[in-house]
Design an enzyme around this catalytic site. Structure first.
Site, PDB file in Angstrom:
ATOM      1  N   SER A  82      34.837  39.581  29.926  1.00 49.69           N
ATOM      2  CA  SER A  82      33.560  39.142  29.628  1.00 49.69           C
ATOM      3  C   SER A  82      32.451  40.003  30.094  1.00 49.69           C
ATOM      4  O   SER A  82      32.784  40.836  31.076  1.00 49.69           O
ATOM      5  CB  SER A  82      33.302  37.650  30.580  1.00 49.69           C
ATOM      6  OG  SER A  82      31.899  37.515  30.622  1.00 49.69           O
ATOM      7  N   TYR A 114      34.741  33.388  38.680  1.00 48.27           N
ATOM      8  CA  TYR A 114      34.730  33.553  37.244  1.00 48.27           C
ATOM      9  C   TYR A 114      34.501  35.099  37.043  1.00 48.27           C
ATOM     10  O   TYR A 114      35.132  35.881  36.598  1.00 48.27           O
ATOM     11  CB  TYR A 114      33.931  32.765  36.409  1.00 48.27           C
ATOM     12  CG  TYR A 114      33.969  33.281  35.282  1.00 48.27           C
ATOM     13  CD1 TYR A 114      34.940  32.847  34.339  1.00 48.27           C
ATOM     14  CD2 TYR A 114      33.017  33.840  34.389  1.00 48.27           C
ATOM     15  CE1 TYR A 114      34.910  33.126  32.661  1.00 48.27           C
ATOM     16  CE2 TYR A 114      32.945  34.461  32.880  1.00 48.27           C
ATOM     17  CZ  TYR A 114      33.989  33.857  32.151  1.00 48.27           C
ATOM     18  OH  TYR A 114      34.064  34.272  30.954  1.00 48.27           O
TER      19      TYR A 114
END
Length: 247
Positions: A140, A153
């Site tokens: 990501s 995350y």
């Protein structure tokens, strides 16, 4: 073009979109995820559109890393070979530090980082035997700069990106290719409200760009390339005040 592709987390989101895109290109598929009923629905959808594509569905929870090698071996046997494995399974996690349930953070790390590493490791076990193969890890753009409120995350994706960088260098001499993918904001059923963020693209558009980059053997794929290829270089240098306002 790959003849056979295995995708974890294929039941929804980017994983599902990647499966549909590879099927359009004629690749046989091993679809792996926890929700096998959704895998079966996807397999029927693919077969209805591409009758010549072989699709197998395998239940897998990457949060249990000890089960990953057997699942990929099953995929290898079912398809007769594996050319490409995509470690896509992942979860999001908004959890304010010190105010939430820390078990949520543990789960994010377990799935996104440990599960991703386990998938890469199991794929490489298979590829080492034939001295070829491509491993793709879906990370990501949050790997470039931590997102406040999603610390676990961000940490999981930064860790996974570093792992992919290291393995790419390590495995090149063995004929094994490792590719890191850094999506920006991608609208899927897993990310409600994503339209409020900038530069959002639908999952099918993201999948087309990812597959194109994989087939061109790009070691680092950023989707969409603009503006994230530029922002990716700038983000680590952003002052805390700007990051705080942005998120």
């Amino acid at each position: 073009m790959f003849r056979t592709v295995a995708i974890t987390g294929a039941s929804s989101g980017i994983g599902k979109a990647l499966a549909l895109e590879f099927a359009r290109k004629g690749a046989s598929l091993a679809l792996l995820a926890r929700r096998t009923e959704l895998l079966e629905q996807l397999a029927l959808e693919i077969k209805a559109q591409h009758s010549n594509v072989n699709v197998v569905c395998i239940g897998l929870d990457v949060a249990q890393p000890e089960t990953v090698p057997a699942a990929l071996e099953q995929a290898h046997r079912a398809l007769g070979s594996l050319d490409c494995v995509i470690a896509n399974a992942g979860i999001t996690g908004v959890n304010r530090t010190g105010k939430g349930d820390f078990s949520q953070d543990i789960n994010v790390i377990q799935v996104n980082l440990i599960g991703g590493m386990a998938t890469v490791d199991a794929a490489v076990r298979i590829f080492r035997k034939k001295k070829s193969g491509t491993v793709v890890g879906i990370s990501s753009v949050s790997a470039f700069k931590g997102i406040p409120g999603s610390a676990a995350y961000s940490a999981s994706k930064a860790g996974f990106s570093n792992y992919l960088d290291a393995t790419r260098i390590e495995l090149k001499k063995h004929g094994i290719e490792v590719i890191a993918v850094h999506p920006g904001y991608v609208k899927t059923e897993l990310t409600p409200g994503m339209e409020k963020f900038p530069f959002v693209i639908p999952a099918d558009k993201a999948a087309k760009a990812i597959v194109s980059g994989i087939l061109k053997h790009h070691s680092n794929i950023i989707v969409p390339a603009m503006p994230w290829a530029v922002l990716g270089k700038v983000m680590p240098m952003l002052p805390d005040k700007i990051v705080e306002k942005a998120f």
